[in-house]
Design a protein around this motif. Structure first.
Motif, mmCIF file in Angstrom:
data_model
loop_
_atom_site.group_PDB
_atom_site.id
_atom_site.type_symbol
_atom_site.label_atom_id
_atom_site.label_comp_id
_atom_site.label_asym_id
_atom_site.label_seq_id
_atom_site.Cartn_x
_atom_site.Cartn_y
_atom_site.Cartn_z
ATOM 1 N N ARG A 140 0.801 -1.237 0.199
ATOM 2 C CA ARG A 140 0.160 -0.129 -0.131
ATOM 3 C C ARG A 140 0.923 1.189 0.046
ATOM 4 N N VAL A 141 1.368 1.532 -1.186
ATOM 5 C CA VAL A 141 2.413 2.598 -1.296
ATOM 6 C C VAL A 141 2.002 3.928 -0.948
ATOM 7 N N ARG A 142 0.400 4.220 -1.208
ATOM 8 C CA ARG A 142 -0.220 5.569 -0.818
ATOM 9 C C ARG A 142 -0.220 5.558 0.796
ATOM 10 N N TRP A 143 -0.703 4.357 1.355
ATOM 11 C CA TRP A 143 -0.633 4.392 2.661
ATOM 12 C C TRP A 143 0.652 4.763 3.405
ATOM 13 N N PHE A 144 1.761 4.278 2.805
ATOM 14 C CA PHE A 144 3.095 4.695 3.341
ATOM 15 C C PHE A 144 3.205 5.982 2.934
ATOM 16 N N ALA A 145 2.903 6.893 1.637
ATOM 17 C CA ALA A 145 3.297 7.993 1.630
ATOM 18 C C ALA A 145 2.660 8.973 2.348
ATOM 19 N N LEU A 146 1.310 8.793 2.992
ATOM 20 C CA LEU A 146 0.611 9.408 4.123
ATOM 21 C C LEU A 146 1.210 9.322 5.290
ATOM 22 N N TRP A 147 1.779 7.908 5.629
ATOM 23 C CA TRP A 147 2.656 7.899 6.805
ATOM 24 C C TRP A 147 3.580 8.559 6.851
ATOM 25 N N LEU A 148 4.571 8.789 5.536
ATOM 26 C CA LEU A 148 5.804 9.663 5.521
ATOM 27 C C LEU A 148 5.480 11.028 5.903
ATOM 28 N N ALA A 149 4.432 11.349 5.134
ATOM 29 C CA ALA A 149 4.064 12.872 5.596
ATOM 30 C C ALA A 149 3.802 13.154 6.910
ATOM 31 N N LEU A 150 3.305 12.290 7.465
ATOM 32 C CA LEU A 150 2.793 12.640 9.119
ATOM 33 C C LEU A 150 4.239 12.680 10.058
ATOM 34 N N HIS A 151 5.192 11.511 9.333
ATOM 35 C CA HIS A 151 6.260 11.409 10.107
ATOM 36 C C HIS A 151 7.078 12.624 9.973
ATOM 37 N N SER A 152 7.201 13.101 8.763
ATOM 38 C CA SER A 152 8.235 14.307 8.234
ATOM 39 C C SER A 152 7.596 15.471 9.002
ATOM 40 N N ALA A 153 6.284 15.642 9.303
ATOM 41 C CA ALA A 153 5.787 16.532 9.949
ATOM 42 C C ALA A 153 6.279 16.661 11.512
ATOM 43 N N ALA A 154 6.249 15.475 12.063
ATOM 44 C CA ALA A 154 6.485 15.209 13.420
ATOM 45 C C ALA A 154 8.506 15.543 13.450
ATOM 46 N N PHE A 155 8.922 15.391 12.540
ATOM 47 C CA PHE A 155 10.490 15.547 12.567
ATOM 48 C C PHE A 155 10.659 17.203 12.238
ATOM 49 N N ALA A 156 9.778 17.747 11.307
ATOM 50 C CA ALA A 156 9.888 19.146 11.516
ATOM 51 C C ALA A 156 9.859 19.778 12.837
ATOM 52 N N VAL A 157 8.692 19.188 13.507
ATOM 53 C CA VAL A 157 8.291 19.881 14.834
ATOM 54 C C VAL A 157 9.626 19.731 15.772
ATOM 55 N N PHE A 158 9.975 18.444 15.664
ATOM 56 C CA PHE A 158 11.203 18.135 16.635
ATOM 57 C C PHE A 158 12.191 19.031 16.267
ATOM 58 N N LEU A 159 12.844 19.380 15.198
ATOM 59 C CA LEU A 159 13.533 20.262 14.976
ATOM 60 C C LEU A 159 13.317 21.525 15.564
ATOM 61 N N VAL A 160 12.137 22.161 15.425
ATOM 62 C CA VAL A 160 11.854 23.483 16.132
ATOM 63 C C VAL A 160 12.021 23.305 17.594
ATOM 64 N N LEU A 161 11.350 22.340 18.068
ATOM 65 C CA LEU A 161 11.359 22.203 19.706
ATOM 66 C C LEU A 161 12.776 21.957 20.137
ATOM 67 N N LEU A 184 10.752 5.749 0.231
ATOM 68 C CA LEU A 184 9.444 5.853 -0.815
ATOM 69 C C LEU A 184 9.818 4.993 -2.085
ATOM 70 N N PHE A 185 11.060 5.026 -2.704
ATOM 71 C CA PHE A 185 11.389 4.025 -3.746
ATOM 72 C C PHE A 185 11.373 2.750 -3.414
ATOM 73 N N ILE A 186 11.938 2.301 -2.113
ATOM 74 C CA ILE A 186 11.884 1.156 -1.742
ATOM 75 C C ILE A 186 10.430 0.464 -1.791
ATOM 76 N N ALA A 187 9.404 1.368 -1.092
ATOM 77 C CA ALA A 187 8.237 0.963 -1.144
ATOM 78 C C ALA A 187 7.516 0.624 -2.396
ATOM 79 N N TRP A 188 7.858 1.619 -3.434
ATOM 80 C CA TRP A 188 7.201 1.554 -4.754
ATOM 81 C C TRP A 188 7.882 0.389 -5.435
ATOM 82 N N SER A 189 9.226 0.267 -5.310
ATOM 83 C CA SER A 189 9.971 -0.913 -6.338
ATOM 84 C C SER A 189 9.465 -2.365 -5.633
ATOM 85 N N LEU A 190 9.346 -2.606 -4.461
ATOM 86 C CA LEU A 190 9.062 -3.838 -3.699
ATOM 87 C C LEU A 190 7.599 -3.946 -4.157
#
Length: 423
Positions: A140-161, A184-190
């Motif tokens: 489910r690459v789209r699920w992973f893309a959404l997961w990655l978006a939320l995780h990257s947002a958490a990472f950005a918050v972490f850098l600020v805090l 993301l490439f790994i998820a798509w290719s797999l």
């Protein structure tokens, strides 16, 4: 048709693919949970030598729920319906990613003490979760893309805090984006490779099923299984009843009827015989020109092979009236039955078929010639075996080719046939 970008067009096939992928991924998830737990514990063992007491407490408070989450994640894989619940992985890995970011905050504070460069370790540690999430969600690459978006947002918050400088934010962000792009490439290719492999496997299974179905249509199921196992197929049956059916006056009939009409008639006759064989538990052996050969008590067991053979023969004769009406031809048959031992098996390597041999086969063929049109003739052996002796008339001594004189019993006709054709 396989759509490697958007998934399978058939929703049921997509569901089957996802289930198969997640079922196969269960050992990997459990191994990942165990390895991640070991890595977290190694951090806990090493940190006291380098961390301040305050950071050690902070790290431990984050480590405990992380280990608990990994334990819960592993435990959920034992649920019977785990393969149908991809949301388990999505939520567990997102929570794990957030906890690991919290632990990275502690590492961030301690990194300047030794290296002065804090972004590298953070980007590397986040890949502990991100890369595995890419693998486990590859179906489910789209699920992973959404997961990655939320995780990257958490990472950005972490850098600020964490109070990162602009330079640190840029380098840490670039490191994270590099890892995210690779994940993301790994998820798509797999996902793409697994879909193609799944589709090919399904196609292969479908072709194998067709081949087996064809094999079971040609050979008895037990014989087909033994052939597939590389075994020799040879059997002996001591109490079989052989049925030989022949169309009366077929040679003369073929001279008067067009080939197409003749083939249509034979096909109808053989189909009728097949239906009667299935109804009475008799095994069709083969057709020889206009003749039909069947055996009761061979591969298909029969409580009384003689009675089964007689009932089958009566069924064929009963259907001849409808066959004459359907084809418009004066078709009649003669049926001969003989009981005794036979040998069955498969020989040859091409156009294989399960066949029978023995004197019983020849005797049935000889007795068939002594039957009346749309009549049944049986040997003395069959007469002694059947429980329907009263249905047969007195025996008649006849001379059989290659056999000599032998008694033959004929079934007493209950009703005269609609048409009588000369032999």
């Amino acid at each position: 048709m396989v759509h490697v970008r958007k998934g399978f067009a058939d929703p049921e096939l997509e569901k089957a693919f996802s289930r198969a992928e997640r079922q196969a991924m269960i050992p990997t998830v459990r191994l990942y949970g165990a390895l991640a737990s070991v890595l977290m514990l190694l951090y806990a063992l090493v940190d006291p030598f380098f961390f301040t007491y305050e950071d050690e407490v902070r790290f431990t408070l984050l480590l405990l729920p992380t280990l608990a989450l990994l334990g819960v994640y592993i435990g959920l894989t034992f649920l019977p319906d785990y393969p149908e619940r991809p949301l388990i992985d999505w939520l567990c890995l997102l929570a794990l990613g957030v906890l690991v970011l919290g632990e990275n905050a502690v590492l961030w504070d301690e990194a300047t003490t030794f290296a002065g460069v804090r972004h590298a370790s953070v980007a590397i540690n986040t890949s502990l979760v991100t890369v595995f999430a890419a693998i486990v969600m590859s179906d489910r690459v789209r699920w992973f893309a959404l997961w990655l978006a939320l995780h990257s947002a958490a990472f950005a918050v972490f850098l600020v805090l964490a109070g990162a400088t602009l330079t640190e934010q840029v380098f840490a962000g670039l490191g994270y984006l590099t890892g995210a792009a690779i994940a993301l490439f790994i998820a798509w290719s797999l996902g793409r490779a697994h879909r193609i492999e799944f589709a090919l496997r399904r196609a292969l299974e479908a072709e194998r099923a067709k081949t087996e179905e064809l094999l079971y249509n040609v050979l008895p199921e037990a014989a087909a299984r033994r052939l597939k196992a590389g075994q020799i197929v040879a059997d002996a049956y001591s109490d079989a009843s052989v049925v030989f059916i022949d169309v009366v006056g077929f040679t003369k009939l073929s001279a008067k009827v067009s080939p197409g009409h003749l083939i249509e008639m034979l096909n109808a006759f053989f189909n009728l015989s097949d239906q009667c064989a299935a109804a009475h538990g008799v095994e069709k052996v083969k057709t020889i020109g206009d003749a039909y050969l069947a055996v009761a008590g061979g591969n298909v067991p029969a409580a009384n092979s003689a009675d089964a053979a007689i009932a089958f023969s009566e069924g064929v004769i009963a259907g001849m009236a409808d066959l004459r009406e359907a084809t418009g031809l004066p078709i009649q048959v003669r049926i001969g039955i003989h009981s005794g031992p036979v040998v069955g098996g498969v020989i040859g390597a091409s156009r294989m078929a399960y066949d029978y041999w023995g004197e019983t086969m020849n005797m049935a063929s000889r007795i068939e010639g002594q039957a009346e049109p749309d009549g049944i003739a049986i040997s003395e052996t069959t007469f002694l075996r059947t429980g329907r002796k009263s249905d047969f008339g007195e025996p008649q001594m006849v001379t059989l080719k290659g056999v000599g004189e032998a008694p033959v019993y004929r079934l007493v006709r209950r009703e005269a046939p609609k048409l009588v054709s000369a032999a």
